[in-house]
Each structure stands twice: as structure tokens, then as C-alpha cells.
Design a protein around this motif. Structure first.
Motif, short mmCIF file in Angstrom:
data_model
loop_
_atom_site.label_atom_id
_atom_site.label_comp_id
_atom_site.label_asym_id
_atom_site.label_seq_id
_atom_site.Cartn_x
_atom_site.Cartn_y
_atom_site.Cartn_z
N SER A 155 0.82 -1.22 0.00
CA SER A 155 0.00 0.00 0.00
C SER A 155 0.86 1.27 0.00
O SER A 155 0.38 2.33 -0.37
N LYS B 45 -8.09 -0.14 4.67
CA LYS B 45 -7.41 0.00 5.96
C LYS B 45 -7.73 1.37 6.54
O LYS B 45 -7.69 2.37 5.85
N ALA C 39 -5.77 -7.34 7.55
CA ALA C 39 -5.07 -6.27 6.83
C ALA C 39 -4.75 -5.07 7.72
O ALA C 39 -4.07 -4.15 7.29
N GLU C 40 -5.24 -5.07 8.96
CA GLU C 40 -4.92 -3.99 9.90
C GLU C 40 -5.14 -4.53 11.32
O GLU C 40 -5.88 -5.50 11.50
N PRO C 41 -4.50 -3.91 12.31
CA PRO C 41 -4.67 -4.39 13.67
C PRO C 41 -6.10 -4.15 14.18
O PRO C 41 -6.71 -3.14 13.82
N SER D 290 2.00 -8.12 1.62
CA SER D 290 2.24 -8.30 0.18
C SER D 290 3.58 -8.98 -0.09
O SER D 290 3.69 -9.82 -0.98
N PHE E 264 -3.89 -4.13 -4.39
CA PHE E 264 -3.97 -4.67 -3.03
C PHE E 264 -4.14 -6.19 -3.13
O PHE E 264 -4.96 -6.68 -3.92
N THR E 265 -3.37 -6.92 -2.29
CA THR E 265 -3.36 -8.38 -2.42
C THR E 265 -4.60 -9.06 -1.83
O THR E 265 -4.84 -10.23 -2.11
N ASP F 38 6.04 -5.83 12.13
CA ASP F 38 4.82 -6.17 12.89
C ASP F 38 5.18 -6.74 14.26
O ASP F 38 6.10 -7.54 14.38
N ASP G 144 -9.36 -13.79 12.60
CA ASP G 144 -8.28 -12.85 12.24
C ASP G 144 -7.40 -13.47 11.15
O ASP G 144 -7.01 -14.64 11.25
N SER G 145 -7.11 -12.67 10.15
CA SER G 145 -6.30 -13.11 9.01
C SER G 145 -5.12 -12.17 8.84
O SER G 145 -5.31 -10.96 8.75
N GLY H 27 -1.38 -11.19 6.89
CA GLY H 27 -0.46 -11.39 5.77
C GLY H 27 0.13 -10.07 5.35
O GLY H 27 -0.22 -9.01 5.88
N ILE I 136 -1.46 -9.53 16.02
CA ILE I 136 -0.52 -8.42 15.84
C ILE I 136 -1.07 -7.21 16.61
O ILE I 136 -2.21 -6.82 16.40
N ARG J 188 2.48 -2.05 14.53
CA ARG J 188 3.77 -2.12 13.85
C ARG J 188 4.82 -1.48 14.74
O ARG J 188 4.54 -0.49 15.41
O1 DLL Z 1 -2.74 -6.16 4.12
C1 DLL Z 1 -2.48 -8.35 3.14
C2 DLL Z 1 -3.79 -8.75 3.71
C3 DLL Z 1 -4.95 -8.59 2.99
C4 DLL Z 1 -3.85 -9.36 4.96
C5 DLL Z 1 -6.16 -9.01 3.50
C6 DLL Z 1 -5.04 -9.79 5.51
C7 DLL Z 1 -6.20 -9.62 4.79
P1 DLL Z 1 -0.22 -5.14 2.88
O2 DLL Z 1 -1.12 -4.15 2.24
O3 DLL Z 1 1.13 -5.35 2.30
O4 DLL Z 1 -0.88 -6.56 2.84
O5 DLL Z 1 -0.07 -4.76 4.41
C8 DLL Z 1 0.60 -5.61 5.29
O6 DLL Z 1 -0.77 -4.93 7.16
O7 DLL Z 1 2.63 -5.85 7.65
C9 DLL Z 1 0.58 -5.53 8.96
O8 DLL Z 1 1.20 -4.35 9.45
C10 DLL Z 1 -0.84 -5.20 8.55
N1 DLL Z 1 -1.72 -6.37 8.78
C11 DLL Z 1 -2.11 -7.29 7.89
N2 DLL Z 1 -2.95 -8.17 8.49
C12 DLL Z 1 -3.05 -7.83 9.78
C13 DLL Z 1 -3.75 -8.35 10.92
C14 DLL Z 1 -2.08 -6.92 3.42
N3 DLL Z 1 -4.55 -9.40 10.86
C15 DLL Z 1 0.58 -5.06 6.69
N4 DLL Z 1 -3.56 -7.72 12.11
C16 DLL Z 1 1.22 -5.98 7.67
C17 DLL Z 1 -2.76 -6.64 12.21
C18 DLL Z 1 -2.24 -6.67 9.97
N5 DLL Z 1 -2.10 -6.09 11.18
#
Ligand code: DLL
Length: 429
Positions: free
Chosen positions: A90, A418, A208-210, A234, A137-138, A298, A229-230, A232, A318, A321
Motif C-alpha cells: 500500500s 485499511k 489487513a490492519e490491527p 504483500s 492490493f493483495t 509487525d 483474524d487473518s 499477511g 498483531i 507495527r
Molecule cells: O494487508 C495483506 C492482507 C490482505 C492481509 C487481507 C489480511 C487480509 P499489505 O497491504 O502489504 O498486505 O499490508 C501488510 O498490514 O505488515 C501488517 O502491518 C498489517 N496487517 C495485515 N494483516 C493484519 C492483521 C495486506 N490481521 C501489513 N492484524 C502488515 C494486524 C495486519 N495487522
């Protein structure tokens, strides 16, 4: 339920052998990339020096800065013609990172997403609404292909047009939804205003966010589902790196595809189970963009106990960050702690914004929060009492005095992807 029982419950001995074999493969793969050739040379090691998993410690870390310096294609280990898709991070700070995928990478990624979904009980009988952005966005395409692989009926609704999203849930009999927790909260608000019951919805996948445990309770109550909670990023394909099972007590990190370490973010030293620090990941099957000891930024910890579900290593949720951790007058504050406090107070709603300023060399934190509908009846009543109560609750959790401003329900911004709730104005003139 398992998607790939052999891999999900592999024995410790077999896992170690597999991880080592894959680590060696990853090391060879990274030698196609000048960044890693240089890093290994500087550290005085070659891939042949890595003979056990413990030898991982000899390999230098890779940071977000390293990846940014390679923008756009400098980190790719395969010829361009083998790249079948790209996504990007992002990129809230500086240049985004471009992530390339080979056909095999896309297959590996879908496999991991499929495991996650089956782990929480989803099957080809489910109708799955994927309410996240479908672009670079993944989260969008990642979950889309994983859900199709399981055989679910996928509704690629993407984000926006929230009323229409609610109608889709009702008209198509959607049983599972995927979105950010902030967007889920907005969906709940809009569904309530429409009087929609969302009776078919039973599973929510949020990430994708805390987000906090109190947010989970709130979403489960208001959307009538079980929330998972999921996690990941990118750089590691996207979502699918770690995911909660039905125990909902920590996230299983897919041990055959990712090697995990927790380090002290300041000294870089390894931390043991139960000690919170920065998550470092070495992916084991990534072809197009292999990485070595990637510092995710994270904050989490390795969990000690074995999970009753029989799967392997878990990490805790998580909390934030290491680089977005707010340091206010020397005290570390995560926005998720603020969310947790606010959600426990019936007088206020779940929407908030945090502003940080420097006034006469001192950090000042102001929290704007919406009154809850119940406590707001046309005018903000007994404002001073509520304000004191909220500030007191924040003080006892954060150990910090804050200024609390109450606003009307609906006054603060809503987020489709997010959330961006923190505005740090200390650097600005
Ligand atoms: O956010 C991938 C994703 C998409 C994860 C959909 C879950 C669902 P990026 O945009 O690269 O990828 O952002 C990754 O988001 O390093 C964390 O800081 C934060 N993050 C992702 N999932 C969580 C979570 C996607 N479940 C960055 N809890 C990561 C807290 C999360 N933070």
C-alpha cells in the motif's frame, strides 16, 4: 476440517527436514538477485554455509528500505517472462514495493488461502463475499482465487456502495464475508440503519490492519457471525501467512511456507516464546521474489502451547507495527489499545481519530471519539462527565493523560479499506 492435513499436521522431524530443504532452495533462488549476493558477501557467507535451521542466524536481515531501493523490479529472481502478475504494497511511507508472482507462486498462494478457509469450516457449500479492493492490493485477488479453489460461490463485490453490499448479502444468501475490520464496522452500521438482518451470514474473515478482542466481540454481536483474524503482507504473497483456527487463540503461521523468528526491534536479538517483538519471516517457497529474514515491522510473539486443533506454530494477534508504535512522552502506545478501551465504554461509539501534536516541547495526544447513539440524544448531554470518564479509562490503560473530544455519531470518517486513524502532526511545522 483440513484442506491439506499432511502438511498442516506434519511431524516435528519431517517439518524440520522440509524447512531446511526449502531454505536451501530459497538461498539458491536469492543468488539471482544482486541485493542478496551483496549481503551474503558482506556477511562472509555462501549458501553452502547454511547447513541447519540454526544457521539462519548467520544470514543478514532484509528491510523494507532494501526493497524500496530495488523499485520496481530489482528484487525479482526470475526472468520477466515468468512473472504472470504483480501486486504492490500500500506504500503509505515512500515508494511501494512491487511483488512479482510466477504461476507456481499463484498456486502456492491459493493453496494457503484455501487451507485458511477450510480450517474455519468453510466448504464448497458457502457463498463468499469478498468486500476488499480488487486492484494492486493483495486482499482481493488473493482471497478470490483461494475461495474459488475451495469451490465456494464467490461474490467479488470489492469495496464501496455499502447499501448495495448489504443487499447482496441478503439477496445471494452470503454465508461468509471478507473485509477489513473497519469496513466490517461500517457494514454493521449501514445494515442497522437499513434494518437488514443478514440472517445467512455466519463467518467473518477480517484482517489487513490491527484490531482488538473488543472489536471482535462488537463485530460478532452486530453482524451475527463468528469473526476470524487473518494476517499477511504483500511481500509474502499477501493474506494467507497466518490465520486463526476455530479455537481463535492465536494464528497458525504456515510452517511449510514461512520460517518465523521474533526479534528485539532495537538490538535485533532473538526473543523466545511469550516475548513480544518484531516478526521476521523467511518465506520458503517463493519463486519470483524470495526473501531472507525479512523484518516485517509487525509486533507479535510466538505462542508456547500446542493447539488442540493439531496444527503447528502459532503467533499472537498483531498489536501494531514497531514503526507505527506511537511514542508519547516516552510511553509506547498502540492505536489498538485505544480502540480496546473505547469499545469497552458504552457512552462512546467505535469510531475515533487520534491527533498528536507537540505543544511547548511536550507531546499532546487528542482523541476524538463519537458518542454512542444511546448516550447521544440530540445534544451532547453531561458532556463533562463522559469526557472525564473516557479520559480516566484511557489513562489507566495507557498510563498517559490525553485530551478527549466527544463528537456526534456519524461525524468521523469511515474507511473502506485499511483505516487511517492516527494523524501525527509533530513533524509538521
Ligand atoms: O494487508 C495483506 C492482507 C490482505 C492481509 C487481507 C489480511 C487480509 P499489505 O497491504 O502489504 O498486505 O499490508 C501488510 O498490514 O505488515 C501488517 O502491518 C498489517 N496487517 C495485515 N494483516 C493484519 C492483521 C495486506 N490481521 C501489513 N492484524 C502488515 C494486524 C495486519 N495487522
Amino acid at each position: 476440517m483440513f484442506w491439506n492435513k499432511a502438511m498442516e499436521t506434519i511431524s516435528a522431524g519431517d517439518l524440520e527436514a522440509l524447512q531446511l530443504k526449502r531454505l536451501k532452495w530459497t538461498l539458491r533462488q536469492t543468488q539471482q538477485v544482486s541485493l542478496y549476493q551483496k549481503k551474503m558477501k558482506e556477511a562472509g557467507i555462501t549458501p553452502d554455509d547454511i547447513r541447519s535451521l540454526d544457521d539462519l542466524q548467520k544470514i543478514p536481515f532484509t528491510t523494507k528500505k532494501d526493497l524500496q531501493a530495488g523499485y520496481p523490479f530489482g528484487l525479482l529472481a526470475v526472468p520477466k517472462r515468468e512473472i504472470v502478475r504483480i501486486h504492490t504494497t500500500s506504500g503509505t511511507t515512500g515508494k511501494p514495493t512491487v511483488v512479482g508472482y510466477t504461476r507456481a507462486d499463484l498456486g502456492n498462494w491459493s493453496e494457503l488461502i484455501a487451507r485458511n478457509m477450510v480450517m474455519v469450516g468453510l466448504t464448497d457449500e458457502d457463498t463468499f463475499q469478498n468486500a476488499v479492493n480488487y486492484g494492486l492490493f493483495t486482499g482481493g485477488l488473493g482471497f478470490h482465487y483461494g475461495a474459488e479453489r475451495v469451490g465456494m460461490t464467490v461474490v467479488p463485490s470489492a469495496t464501496g456502495n455499502t447499501k448495495r453490499q448489504i443487499e447482496m448479502i441478503e439477496d445471494f444468501g452470503v454465508t461468509a464475508i471478507h473485509c477489513t475490520p473497519s469496513y466490517a464496522m461500517h457494514l454493521a452500521e449501514v445494515a442497522e440503519s437499513m434494518g437488514a438482518e443478514l440472517a445467512t451470514l455466519k463467518t467473518g474473515i477480517f484482517g489487513a490492519e490491527p484490531w482488538s478482542e473488543s472489536m471482535r466481540a462488537e463485530l460478532e454481536k452486530r453482524l451475527g457471525l463468528t469473526a476470524y483474524d487473518s494476517y499477511g503482507l504483500s511481500e509474502m504473497y499477501g493474506p494467507g501467512v497466518a490465520f486463526e483456527c476455530r479455537e481463535r487463540d492465536g494464528l497458525h503461521i504456515w510452517h511449510d511456507s514461512y520460517l518465523v523468528e521474533i526479534i528485539d526491534p532495537v538490538t535485533g536479538e532473538a526473543l523466545g516464546p511469550g516475548e513480544r517483538g518484531e516478526l521476521v519471516i523467511t518465506p520458503l517457497v517463493k519463486e519470483a521474489m524470495p526473501l531472507l529474514r525479512y523484518r516485517t515491522g509487525d509486533v507479535t510473539m510466538l505462542m508456547e502451547d500446542e493447539c488442540p486443533c493439531g496444527r503447528g506454530q502459532k503467533i499472537a494477534r498483531i498489536t501494531g507495527r514497531s514503526d507505527d508504535m506511537l511514542v508519547i512522552r516516552g510511553i509506547n502506545v498502540f492505536p489498538s489499545q485505544i480502540e480496546h478501551v473505547l469499545l469497552s465504554l458504552p457512552e462512546v461509539g467505535e469510531q475515533f481519530m487520534v491527533y498528536i501534536d507537540r505543544v511547548k516541547h511536550l507531546d499532546e495526544m487528542t482523541i476524538e471519539v463519537e458518542m454512542s447513539k444511546a448516550s447521544f440524544s440530540g445534544e451532547l448531554q453531561d458532556l463533562a462527565r463522559v469526557q472525564r470518564h473516557v479520559a480516566g479509562a484511557l489513562h489507566s490503560t495507557l498510563g498517559l493523560r490525553t485530551t478527549v473530544k466527544l463528537v456526534e455519531p456519524g461525524a468521523l470518517p469511515r474507511f473502506e479499506g485499511k483505516a487511517r486513524r492516527v494523524v501525527d502532526r509533530r513533524g509538521a511545522i
